[in-house]
Design an enzyme around this catalytic site. Structure first.
Site, mmCIF file in Angstrom:
data_model
loop_
_atom_site.group_PDB
_atom_site.id
_atom_site.type_symbol
_atom_site.label_atom_id
_atom_site.label_comp_id
_atom_site.label_asym_id
_atom_site.label_seq_id
_atom_site.Cartn_x
_atom_site.Cartn_y
_atom_site.Cartn_z
ATOM 1 N N ASP A 1 -5.246 1.327 -2.906
ATOM 2 C CA ASP A 1 -4.892 2.698 -2.565
ATOM 3 C C ASP A 1 -6.176 3.498 -2.516
ATOM 4 O OD1 ASP A 1 -2.982 4.803 -2.075
ATOM 5 O OD2 ASP A 1 -3.666 5.598 -3.993
ATOM 6 N N GLU B 1 -3.461 1.438 3.126
ATOM 7 C CA GLU B 1 -2.649 2.396 3.842
ATOM 8 C C GLU B 1 -3.369 2.844 5.091
ATOM 9 O OE1 GLU B 1 0.100 5.675 1.898
ATOM 10 O OE2 GLU B 1 -1.672 5.222 0.727
ATOM 11 N N ASP C 1 -2.196 6.752 -8.746
ATOM 12 C CA ASP C 1 -2.823 5.840 -7.788
ATOM 13 C C ASP C 1 -2.486 4.381 -8.079
ATOM 14 O OD1 ASP C 1 -3.953 8.013 -6.511
ATOM 15 O OD2 ASP C 1 -5.752 7.966 -7.750
#
Ligand code: ZN
Length: 465
Positions: free
Chosen positions: A222, A314, A396
């Site tokens: 992340d 992502e 996170d």
């Protein structure tokens, strides 16, 4: 067995140069020639377009219009070669590669512009190419033919016309590959960056295919604002924030530049020497920040790609995020897009794969324990607390775990074992690798997320509900 496989990739080797004053003048002359050719060809294309538009408005027959000027590189080169005795009577002083350096990007820019206009090219609209200014453009020249080699002492390189150039650092990494015949130089570009000269070799390298240390482990990465990256293993990669550390120095130097007498184009005032010197210092300070950042990113991505079989990140809308000015500096500092690009090619070198999760997958808002999705999660909430199952953990880490679970799902659901390597993938001579897609993953409506060398990047359109 897997270790015998070879993988052909195009990669760059960049070395700092120590040019003599004379060599520097020669490089600048070539870079200037590139700019002249670029600007001349652009002006010519524009003039022909305008002429045709005007003739059309007079009602002249389509067949009688001024003939079009081709936009392909060969067409532009042909036009330039016809015009150069008049436009650039000094053309013999420069290598023909210099003119190519100017014309090649112009041909690509024109194509991108027309593709963008006709809808063939997705993404943000591409503007019409602009003229290059001597003040603003980075001097560079690219050689693709002729004598390009690294000298046996590994401290010098030989380029056409420019001759023997001294390297500031040893080229042993490239020289070893060249001696072992596992590399072939495709091109060499000399460029000035941050007040310093570099030569970048574009090299076709035959690499031994590798296997990650943990080929079956899926790790979610992340990319955060608070940290550079958080892994689903709970490991936190701190944000280097080199820019923060250097910000005071940058601000001071910028202030110094603004206090000194700079150039003024309206009055024709020349910059003072003190201004030039201060601007040089500022440029070097910026370059240092960029170097530190690049170094940190490379270390992280190399470590991840060597270690894990599947890496899931992502698909951040970096352009959109950069528009948010409060976050902008942080995000630019962390270099998200660069991180993903590096993961793309490094996973393919190491036999792993990179999976890019859908931009709208709510990795932060989903509970990694029970799967409940929150409607809202403010950026200021650093801890994730699930209202359904009561799970409490770092925001996170929660997001990274969700990404890892998503990647594991994708591996199980039809995209097969992690086999994204070598045999089924061929690198083209130059340019990006054709991306082989695993069945079960789609690319509809997605662009700009496959890294240039991303042979192993898959798109996931799975939406968690
Ligand atoms: Zn929960």
């Amino acid at each position: 067995m897997a270790h015998r496989e070879r993988l052909s990739v195009v990669q760059a080797y960049r070395f700092a140069l120590d040019l003599t004053a004379r060599q520097e003048r020669a490089v600048l002359a070539h870079a200037g020639a590139a700019r002249v050719a670029h600007n001349w060809a652009l002006a010519r294309v524009k003039a022909v377009m305008d002429q045709r538009a005007a003739e059309r408005s007079y009602g002249i027959d389509e067949a009688d219009l001024t003939p079009t000027q081709g936009w392909s590189l060969p067409a532009l080169r042909r036009a330039w070669n016809q015009a150069k005795p008049v436009v650039a009577p000094w053309w013999r002083e420069c290598s023909k590669e210099a003119f190519n350096t100017g014309l090649d990007p112009l041909a690509r820019a024109l194509k991108n512009w027309s593709d963008s206009r006709s809808g063939k090219r997705a993404g943000r609209p591409v503007g019409f190419p602009r003229f290059k200014s001597r003040r603003r453009c980075t001097p560079s020249v690219r050689f693709t033919t002729g004598a390009i080699r690294v000298e046996p002492d590994r401290k010098h390189v030989v380029l056409p016309r420019l001759g023997r150039l001294k390297l500031h650092e040893s080229a042993r990494k490239l020289a070893r590959r060249l001696e072992a015949a596992t590399a072939r130089i495709v091109s060499a570009t000399v460029r000035r960056e941050g007040g310093r000269w570099f030569v970048a070799f574009c090299v076709e390298v035959d690499r031994a295919a590798r296997t990650p240390e943990q080929p079956h482990v899926v790790v979610g990465v992340d990319l955060g604002v608070k940290h550079l990256a958080v892994l689903s293993t709970g490991e936190v990669e701190p944000n280097p924030r080199h820019l923060d550390a250097a910000a005071r120095r940058l601000r001071r130097l910028a202030r110094r530049v603004s206090r000194r007498v700079g150039p003024d184009r309206r009055t024709g005032r020349r910059a003072s020497r003190r201004w030039e010197r201060a601007r040089g210092q500022l440029g070097r300070a910026h370059a240092r920040v960029a170097n530190l950042r690049r170094d940190g990113l490379h270390k992280l991505t190399t470590r991840l790609a060597r270690e894990y079989g599947t890496i899931l990140v992502e698909d951040l809308n970096v352009v959109g995020m950069l528009r948010n000015r409060r976050l902008a500096r942080r995000i630019a500092d962390a270099g998200f897009a660069e991180l993903r690009r590096q993961l793309g090619y490094k996973t393919s070198w190491n036999g792993g794969r990179l999976v890019v999760a859908d931009r709208w997958y709510p990795s932060s808002k989903t509970c990694s324990g029970c799967g409940a999705v929150k409607a809202k999660l403010a950026l200021s909430e650093r801890t994730y607390t699930c209202t359904t199952c009561g799970l409490t953990l770092d925001r996170d880490v929660n997001a990274a775990r969700n990404l890892a679970a998503l990647a594991a799902q994708a591996s199980a659901a039809g995209s097969g074992p992690v086999a994204g390597r070598g045999a089924d993938r061929k690198t083209r001579r130059a340019g990006p690798v054709a991306v082989k897609r695993q069945p079960g993953t789609a690319t509809a409506g997605k662009t700009g997320t496959v890294p240039p060398q991303g042979g192993t990047s898959d798109q996931m359109l799975t939406k968690a509900s």
